[in-house]
Every structure is written in structure tokens, then in C-alpha cells.
Design a protein around this motif. Structure first.
Motif, PDB file in Angstrom:
ATOM      1  N   PRO A 162       0.812  -1.228   0.000  1.00 22.68           N
ATOM      2  CA  PRO A 162       0.000   0.000   0.000  1.00 22.68           C
ATOM      3  C   PRO A 162       0.841   1.272   0.000  1.00 22.68           C
ATOM      4  O   PRO A 162       1.994   1.277   0.433  1.00 22.68           O
ATOM      5  CB  PRO A 162      -0.797  -0.117   1.306  1.00 22.68           C
ATOM      6  N   ASP A 163       0.240   2.344  -0.498  1.00 21.24           N
ATOM      7  CA  ASP A 163       0.850   3.668  -0.449  1.00 21.24           C
ATOM      8  C   ASP A 163       0.614   4.238   0.955  1.00 21.24           C
ATOM      9  O   ASP A 163      -0.528   4.417   1.378  1.00 21.24           O
ATOM     10  CB  ASP A 163       0.211   4.573  -1.506  1.00 21.24           C
ATOM     11  N   LEU A 164       1.687   4.520   1.660  1.00 19.43           N
ATOM     12  CA  LEU A 164       1.584   4.952   3.052  1.00 19.43           C
ATOM     13  C   LEU A 164       1.642   6.467   3.221  1.00 19.43           C
ATOM     14  O   LEU A 164       1.660   6.965   4.352  1.00 19.43           O
ATOM     15  CB  LEU A 164       2.720   4.319   3.878  1.00 19.43           C
ATOM     16  N   THR A 165       1.648   7.192   2.129  1.00 23.53           N
ATOM     17  CA  THR A 165       1.904   8.637   2.162  1.00 23.53           C
ATOM     18  C   THR A 165       1.031   9.384   3.162  1.00 23.53           C
ATOM     19  O   THR A 165       1.523  10.205   3.938  1.00 23.53           O
ATOM     20  CB  THR A 165       1.694   9.249   0.765  1.00 23.53           C
ATOM     21  N   LYS A 166      -0.262   9.128   3.162  1.00 28.58           N
ATOM     22  CA  LYS A 166      -1.179   9.926   3.984  1.00 28.58           C
ATOM     23  C   LYS A 166      -1.296   9.434   5.421  1.00 28.58           C
ATOM     24  O   LYS A 166      -1.995  10.042   6.231  1.00 28.58           O
ATOM     25  CB  LYS A 166      -2.557   9.980   3.339  1.00 28.58           C
ATOM     26  N   TYR A 167      -0.613   8.342   5.739  1.00 32.47           N
ATOM     27  CA  TYR A 167      -0.756   7.768   7.076  1.00 32.47           C
ATOM     28  C   TYR A 167       0.432   8.130   7.970  1.00 32.47           C
ATOM     29  O   TYR A 167       1.573   8.195   7.507  1.00 32.47           O
ATOM     30  CB  TYR A 167      -0.895   6.244   6.996  1.00 32.47           C
ATOM     31  N   ARG A 168       0.122   8.312   9.245  1.00 32.89           N
ATOM     32  CA  ARG A 168       1.182   8.600  10.212  1.00 32.89           C
ATOM     33  C   ARG A 168       1.497   7.378  11.073  1.00 32.89           C
ATOM     34  O   ARG A 168       2.624   7.169  11.483  1.00 32.89           O
ATOM     35  CB  ARG A 168       0.767   9.766  11.112  1.00 32.89           C
ATOM     36  N   THR A 169       0.475   6.578  11.347  1.00 33.62           N
ATOM     37  CA  THR A 169       0.644   5.386  12.184  1.00 33.62           C
ATOM     38  C   THR A 169       0.265   4.143  11.391  1.00 33.62           C
ATOM     39  O   THR A 169      -0.793   4.105  10.758  1.00 33.62           O
ATOM     40  CB  THR A 169      -0.224   5.475  13.454  1.00 33.62           C
ATOM     41  N   LYS A 224       7.105   7.429   9.850  1.00 29.76           N
ATOM     42  CA  LYS A 224       5.902   6.732  10.306  1.00 29.76           C
ATOM     43  C   LYS A 224       6.141   6.090  11.677  1.00 29.76           C
ATOM     44  O   LYS A 224       7.263   5.728  12.025  1.00 29.76           O
ATOM     45  CB  LYS A 224       5.497   5.629   9.317  1.00 29.76           C
ATOM     46  N   THR A 225       5.056   5.938  12.411  1.00 30.96           N
ATOM     47  CA  THR A 225       5.088   5.158  13.646  1.00 30.96           C
ATOM     48  C   THR A 225       4.578   3.764  13.332  1.00 30.96           C
ATOM     49  O   THR A 225       3.448   3.611  12.857  1.00 30.96           O
ATOM     50  CB  THR A 225       4.216   5.803  14.735  1.00 30.96           C
ATOM     51  N   ILE A 226       5.410   2.750  13.571  1.00 34.34           N
ATOM     52  CA  ILE A 226       5.035   1.371  13.286  1.00 34.34           C
ATOM     53  C   ILE A 226       4.706   0.655  14.588  1.00 34.34           C
ATOM     54  O   ILE A 226       5.556   0.556  15.485  1.00 34.34           O
ATOM     55  CB  ILE A 226       6.168   0.613  12.560  1.00 34.34           C
ATOM     56  N   ILE A 227       3.480   0.160  14.684  1.00 38.84           N
ATOM     57  CA  ILE A 227       3.057  -0.601  15.855  1.00 38.84           C
ATOM     58  C   ILE A 227       2.782  -2.033  15.415  1.00 38.84           C
ATOM     59  O   ILE A 227       1.770  -2.303  14.763  1.00 38.84           O
ATOM     60  CB  ILE A 227       1.800   0.001  16.505  1.00 38.84           C
ATOM     61  N   PRO A 228       3.667  -2.968  15.733  1.00 41.09           N
ATOM     62  CA  PRO A 228       3.437  -4.357  15.322  1.00 41.09           C
ATOM     63  C   PRO A 228       2.450  -5.056  16.245  1.00 41.09           C
ATOM     64  O   PRO A 228       2.386  -4.769  17.441  1.00 41.09           O
ATOM     65  CB  PRO A 228       4.830  -4.978  15.437  1.00 41.09           C
ATOM     66  N   PHE A 229       1.668  -5.949  15.678  1.00 41.93           N
ATOM     67  CA  PHE A 229       0.845  -6.834  16.499  1.00 41.93           C
ATOM     68  C   PHE A 229       0.900  -8.229  15.888  1.00 41.93           C
ATOM     69  O   PHE A 229       1.009  -8.397  14.670  1.00 41.93           O
ATOM     70  CB  PHE A 229      -0.599  -6.330  16.629  1.00 41.93           C
ATOM     71  N   THR A 230       0.873  -9.214  16.740  1.00 42.11           N
ATOM     72  CA  THR A 230       1.002 -10.590  16.282  1.00 42.11           C
ATOM     73  C   THR A 230      -0.078 -11.458  16.902  1.00 42.11           C
ATOM     74  O   THR A 230      -0.696 -11.085  17.898  1.00 42.11           O
ATOM     75  CB  THR A 230       2.394 -11.152  16.630  1.00 42.11           C
ATOM     76  N   THR A 231      -0.305 -12.613  16.286  1.00 42.61           N
ATOM     77  CA  THR A 231      -1.207 -13.606  16.862  1.00 42.61           C
ATOM     78  C   THR A 231      -0.417 -14.897  17.037  1.00 42.61           C
ATOM     79  O   THR A 231       0.195 -15.396  16.095  1.00 42.61           O
ATOM     80  CB  THR A 231      -2.419 -13.854  15.947  1.00 42.61           C
ATOM     81  N   SER A 232      -0.411 -15.381  18.247  1.00 41.85           N
ATOM     82  CA  SER A 232       0.316 -16.608  18.549  1.00 41.85           C
ATOM     83  C   SER A 232      -0.262 -17.207  19.813  1.00 41.85           C
ATOM     84  O   SER A 232      -0.625 -16.478  20.748  1.00 41.85           O
ATOM     85  CB  SER A 232       1.809 -16.324  18.746  1.00 41.85           C
ATOM     86  N   ALA A 233      -0.318 -18.519  19.845  1.00 43.03           N
ATOM     87  CA  ALA A 233      -0.844 -19.195  21.033  1.00 43.03           C
ATOM     88  C   ALA A 233       0.138 -19.148  22.193  1.00 43.03           C
ATOM     89  O   ALA A 233      -0.255 -19.251  23.351  1.00 43.03           O
ATOM     90  CB  ALA A 233      -1.190 -20.642  20.698  1.00 43.03           C
ATOM     91  N   SER A 234       1.426 -18.986  21.875  1.00 47.36           N
ATOM     92  CA  SER A 234       2.422 -19.070  22.947  1.00 47.36           C
ATOM     93  C   SER A 234       3.502 -17.993  22.881  1.00 47.36           C
ATOM     94  O   SER A 234       4.017 -17.564  23.911  1.00 47.36           O
ATOM     95  CB  SER A 234       3.098 -20.453  22.925  1.00 47.36           C
ATOM     96  N   SER A 235       3.860 -17.539  21.693  1.00 46.81           N
ATOM     97  CA  SER A 235       4.986 -16.601  21.562  1.00 46.81           C
ATOM     98  C   SER A 235       4.549 -15.162  21.824  1.00 46.81           C
ATOM     99  O   SER A 235       3.656 -14.644  21.140  1.00 46.81           O
ATOM    100  CB  SER A 235       5.586 -16.696  20.158  1.00 46.81           C
ATOM    101  N   PRO A 236       5.163 -14.480  22.778  1.00 42.62           N
ATOM    102  CA  PRO A 236       4.848 -13.073  23.022  1.00 42.62           C
ATOM    103  C   PRO A 236       5.513 -12.187  21.964  1.00 42.62           C
ATOM    104  O   PRO A 236       6.407 -12.632  21.235  1.00 42.62           O
ATOM    105  CB  PRO A 236       5.454 -12.809  24.403  1.00 42.62           C
ATOM    106  N   MET A 237       5.090 -10.942  21.890  1.00 47.82           N
ATOM    107  CA  MET A 237       5.673 -10.016  20.932  1.00 47.82           C
ATOM    108  C   MET A 237       7.175  -9.834  21.173  1.00 47.82           C
ATOM    109  O   MET A 237       7.937  -9.598  20.225  1.00 47.82           O
ATOM    110  CB  MET A 237       4.954  -8.664  21.019  1.00 47.82           C
ATOM    111  N   SER A 238       7.606  -9.970  22.408  1.00 51.40           N
ATOM    112  CA  SER A 238       9.014  -9.748  22.736  1.00 51.40           C
ATOM    113  C   SER A 238       9.949 -10.669  21.962  1.00 51.40           C
ATOM    114  O   SER A 238      11.115 -10.326  21.731  1.00 51.40           O
ATOM    115  CB  SER A 238       9.242  -9.923  24.242  1.00 51.40           C
TER     116      SER A 238
END
Length: 213
Positions: A123-130, A158-172
Motif C-alpha cells: 500500500p501507499d503509506l503517504t497519507k498515514y502517520r501510524t 511513520k510510527t510502526i506498531i506491530p501486532f502478532t497472533t500466537s498461542a504461545s509466543s509473546p511479541m518480545s
């Protein structure tokens, strides 16, 4: 004669006292009116400030995610409902197999080969900040197409906020990989969160100021 003079003196005193009383009442009335007027202006100012804060437009936000089994898609759509952000599902080529056993083999090979799967609808991210960047956790790290994203998308400023889905692994577990990917891009990488739990998701978005009014 003395009685007449006394009467005149008494009359003068009465007139003076009456004049003083009228002046005092006028001063009190003017003071109360000024105080009331001042209170109205203050209330109007507070109301205006509240209205300004209430109508402040949220920062432009985009959710970019990939989902293989549908779990990350569900998390991304939940975040979209809470934030009102725009949303894009990344398309990867070659497409990942739906069979879990085969998927793990492909994912492992891409890691070993340091591969860069192609994102066909970057995607074109030009207009987005987050940017909320969502992905499943494979082998305790982000999939290799996340490397592709950081290398090909213009995330400078840009501010990048990652999110993940996992049954056991934390984002760390993914954080060291993400930090390496973000180096030199000009992006501000945040800690992110695991989006399996609705309450944890809401709490993180609220703390980040991303919940819609």
C-alpha cells in the motif's frame, strides 16, 4: 427659631444618609453583575475547550496485515472496529499453503534462505502517520515477508506498531528481528502487542491513543 434650625439640620442628615444608601446599593449591584458576567465568560471558555478536544480529528492510521489461517485477520478486523483505521490485507506470492505441516516447511525454508517473498499489493503509506502491522508468529519470529515490507515500503517518519497472533509466543520474541528490520528506515518502531486477547488489545490501543471516540 432654634427649632426651625434643628429641623433643617435633621432634614439634611436624612437626605445625606439616604444618598449614601442608594450609592452603596448601586455599587453592590454593579459588582454582582460583573461577577456574573465573568462567570459566564469562563464557562463559555471551558465549554469551547471541551468541544475542541471532543472534535479533534484522529491521526491517519492504517492496518496492514497478513493472515494464513484467519486468526490474524480476525485480530486485524477487531482492531479496525476499535480504531476506525483503514485496513489492507497483504497478498504474498508465491501464496503460502493452507496445510499447516506444509506451511511450516515453507516458512522454515524461507528463513534459512533469507528469502524475501513478494508483496503484490504493497500500500501507499503517504497519507498515514501510524501503521499497525499485523502478522502470525512463525518459528518465534515474524515471517520473512515482514522483511520485504520494511525494505520496500516508505516508512520514513511513520510510527510502526506491530501486532502478532500466537498461542504461545509473546511479541518480545519478534522484537529483536523487527528492530533490525527498522534500522535505517526512519520509522519509529513501537513495542507492539499480541492481539489474541480482546481486553489486552483494547488496553494497548487506549494507551496508544488510538481508540475511536
Amino acid at each position: 427659631m432654634k427649632n426651625r434650625i434643628s429641623a433643617i439640620v435633621v432634614l439634611v442628615i436624612v437626605v445625606v444618609l439616604a444618598a449614601i444608601g442608594i450609592y452603596t446599593r448601586n455599587q453592590t449591584t454593579n459588582h454582582n453583575a460583573a461577577t456574573s458576567s465573568s462567570s459566564i465568560k469562563t464557562s463559555g471558555s471551558v465549554a469551547k475547550k471541551k468541544e475542541t478536544a471532543k472534535t479533534k480529528a484522529p491521526e491517519p492510521t492504517l492496518i496492514v496485515y497478513y493472515s494464513n489461517s484467519g486468526t490474524t485477520q480476525g485480530a486485524a478486523e477487531n482492531i479496525q472496529k476499535k480504531t476506525g483505521a483503514d485496513i489492507v490485507e497483504m497478498q504474498i506470492t508465491p501464496a503460502y499453503p493452507s496445510d499447516y505441516s506444509t506451511l511450516t516447511q515453507v516458512a522454515k525454508k524461507q528463513i534459512n534462505d533469507n528469502a524475501r517473498p513478494k508483496i503484490t499489493n504493497l500500500p501507499d503509506l503517504t497519507k498515514y502517520r501510524t501503521i499497525l502491522l499485523g502478522f502470525p508468529t512463525w518459528y518465534h519470529r515474524p515471517p520473512m515477508f515482514i522483511n520485504t515490507f520494511f525494505e520496500q515500503a516508505n516508512v520514513k517518519g511513520k510510527t510502526i506498531i506491530p501486532f502478532t497472533t500466537s498461542a504461545s509466543s509473546p511479541m518480545s520474541e519478534s522484537t529483536p528481528f523487527l528492530e533490525k528490520m527498522a534500522q535505517g528506515t526512519g520509522a519509529a518502531l513501537k513495542e507492539g502487542f499480541r492481539a489474541n486477547d480482546d481486553q489486552a488489545t483494547t488496553r494497548y490501543l487506549e494507551q496508544a491513543g488510538l481508540l475511536k471516540n
